[in-house]
Scaffold this active site. Structure first.
Site, PDB file in Angstrom:
ATOM      1  N   SER B  57       0.809  -1.217   0.000  1.00  0.00           N
ATOM      2  CA  SER B  57       0.000   0.000   0.000  1.00  0.00           C
ATOM      3  C   SER B  57       0.843   1.268   0.000  1.00  0.00           C
ATOM      4  CB  SER B  57      -0.947   0.005   1.206  1.00  0.00           C
ATOM      5  OG  SER B  57      -0.234   0.324   2.377  1.00  0.00           O
ATOM      6  N   LYS B  94       2.244   4.438   7.110  1.00  0.00           N
ATOM      7  CA  LYS B  94       1.375   5.246   6.238  1.00  0.00           C
ATOM      8  C   LYS B  94       1.893   6.681   6.223  1.00  0.00           C
ATOM      9  CE  LYS B  94      -2.094   2.328   5.324  1.00  0.00           C
ATOM     10  NZ  LYS B  94      -1.290   1.159   5.664  1.00  0.00           N
TER      11      LYS B  94
END
Lengths: 415, 136
Positions: B57, B94
């Site tokens: 991701s 992230k």
């Protein structure tokens, strides 16, 4: 000049939480070598009434019902995080005395401003940089700082700077046996003398203290009164003795097993010796059976003098093997063995005996051995006597990963 | 500790010339010392940890499955920092962003949606990713 004691909260349990945040709020215990006893408890476990140091099986029922997570001790991780905590503390003052794996004294000379606020800066920095929560006690002397840290922890203040005017009130609430340096024997004597609290001890007549407890006791009393008597040792004293020993995961009656274990411990002790630049003049090998089991018992121990003192793995393992021949009794099931190195001296100061020469080849060989093992991991290159299978190896069934010291065990994060 | 032990350091000599014995290269006079990659990548040794990334991701930020992340806990996270976050007890990597005062975490891969931090969920920044080591 104020002194701070910085004390890591539930250190081993806190280390486990750094890389495993799901453990936050969950009861966590850490077990001793060989998974025998409880050596660390999170606050949740303390609240369950589980005591420190008790055998794990005694508390297993309570812990299971509470959903506690149980870990074998992971000294690679604890040692690394301890070093990091101490390194962060070194940013605050050059005068740091590492007192134990999870405690350090800091000299706060020349710190202007509010000491409580300074304590909070220390606590928050250590927490942010390393993930380890600490308590900070600040006071006029080391003995008082130790009490202040205890107050910070038990009252969940986390930082407590003991003011001179509030000292008596605090000391009145501290049992005399809780004072740093007062052992059980002295505590009994003091209680008989009417000094059952730290405050009463502080008010005890110095002449009586000197007569009954010597100069060490007098220092403690003066420190409680706010007179600094104990200096910070800026460098940790070199180990005066090195002991490497463990229990076997299962008792063994095989001499080959014991020999292998002893050789490994001797080799490990030799590495520690060389790391601190010392030689040992005395090597003691010991082994014993399980005193808590029925059956024939044997406790064997024998000492060898090393002439000249040495830190050569081959010399130490040879001596350990020779001593084993002397202490070995067949037909027993042995529980534990170990090697103690004593009479340590600095490598450079070794006295040569008449017929020995300090063999430079030995020193080069040991340097090569340590270099290879530093590169490839402890024990990658070793004396054959240390063996290969390690069937006797200590039990550590639920050890967490060595997150910070092994490439293959780094923490994994989902992207 | 990871890189911190001297023994684990990999070093590269800055200048080393092969010369016949007796004729030292003049360049060797300028040899300072070995370049230490650890010194370059780790500004705060006490606060720096290595982690292994898993998943896809964050490919847009140059973080691929299996990459080594160098994480510094001493750096305060800013909007736009790539962070290791604790989200409901799990570590995840992230990009941290803010919408007004409200923080959210964005993946760097169009196939993944941003994660808004709910009032009830526990969220904390564990550390800031400062370098990615990627095997080519």
């Amino acid at each position: 000049m104020p002194v701070a004691l910085v004390d890591c909260n539930n250190f081993y349990a806190s280390c486990e939480r750094v890389f495993n945040p799901a453990l936050e709020g969950v009861p966590v215990v850490v077990l001793s070598n060989n998974d025998g006893c409880i050596v660390a408890r999170s606050n949740e476990v303390k609240a369950l009434g589980v005591k420190m140091g008790i055998p794990y099986f005694q508390a297993k029922g309570v812990l299971d019902r509470a959903g506690a997570k149980v870990f074998s001790s992971n000294y690679a991780l604890y040692g690394d995080l301890s070093r990091r905590v101490m390194q962060v503390l070194g940013r605050f003052t050059p005068e740091v005395e590492v007192y134990s794996i999870d405690e350090a004294f800091l000299e706060l000379a020349g710190i202007g401003g509010d000491l409580t606020e300074y304590g909070w800066t220390i606590r928050q920095t250590v927490k942010r940089w390393t993930g380890i929560p600490v308590s900070v006690g600040i006071a006029a002397t080391k003995t008082l700082a130790k009490i202040a840290a205890e107050v910070a922890k038990t009252r969940k203040l986390w930082v407590y700077a003991m003011p001179a005017y509030g000292r008596e009130e605090i000391l009145a609430g501290i049992h005399v046996e809780e004072v740093w340096g007062i052992g059980p024997a002295w505590a009994e004597r003091l209680k008989a003398h009417g000094a059952d609290t730290a405050l009463k001890l502080a008010r005890t007549d110095l002449a009586w203290v000197r007569a009954n407890m010597g100069v060490v006791g007098e220092r403690t009393v003066r420190e409680l009164r706010g007179e600094p008597c104990l200096e910070l040792e800026d460098a940790p004293p070199k180990r005066k003795e090195i002991c490497t020993s463990r229990s076997f995961s299962a008792p063994t009656d095989s001499k080959a097993d014991v020999l292998e274990a002893l050789a490994t411990y001797a080799a490990r002790a030799a590495v520690k010796l060389r790391a601190q630049g010392s030689c040992a003049g005395v090597l003691i090998a010991f082994l014993h059976t399980d005193q808590f089991k029925t059956g024939p018992q044997h406790y064997g121990s024998r000492t060898a003098r090393l002439e000249p003192p040495s830190n050569d793995t081959s010399v130490l393992t040879r001596q350990a093997a020779r001593l084993l021949d002397a202490i070995w009794r067949p037909g027993h099931r042995y529980r534990k063995c170990g090697v103690i190195l004593s009479d340590l001296c600095a490598q450079g100061s070794v006295q040569q005996t008449l017929f020995s020469t300090d063999d430079p080849r030995s020193r080069r060989l040991m340097a090569a051995l340590d270099g290879i093992n530093a590169e490839w991991g402890p024990g990658a290159l070793r004396y054959a006597a240390e063996g290969f299978a390690k069937g006797w190896h200590m039990k550590s069934e639920t050890r967490s990963s060595r997150y910070t010291t092994h490439w293959a065990e780094l923490p994994c994060v989902r992207t | 500790m990871v890189f911190a032990a001297k023994s684990q350091r990999r070093t590269c000599p800055l200048a080393l010339s092969r010369v016949p014995a007796g004729f030292p290269s003049p360049a060797d006079d300028y040899k300072d010392r070995d370049l230490d990659l650890h010194e370059h990548l780790v500004q705060h040794p006490a606060a720096t940890f290595f982690m292994r990334a898993s998943g896809n991701s964050m490919t847009g930020a140059g973080i691929h499955d299996g990459d080594l992340l160098i994480v510094d806990r001493s750096i305060p996270p800013r909007s736009g920092s790539v962070v290791i976050a604790i989200l409901d007890g799990e570590l995840t990597v992230k990009r941290l962003k803010h919408c007004g005062d409200r923080p959210y975490l964005t993946p760097e891969n169009p196939e993944h949606a941003p994660i808004w931090i709910d009032e009830g969920s526990t969220f904390e920044v564990w550390g800031v990713v400062v370098y990615v080591v990627h095997k080519v």
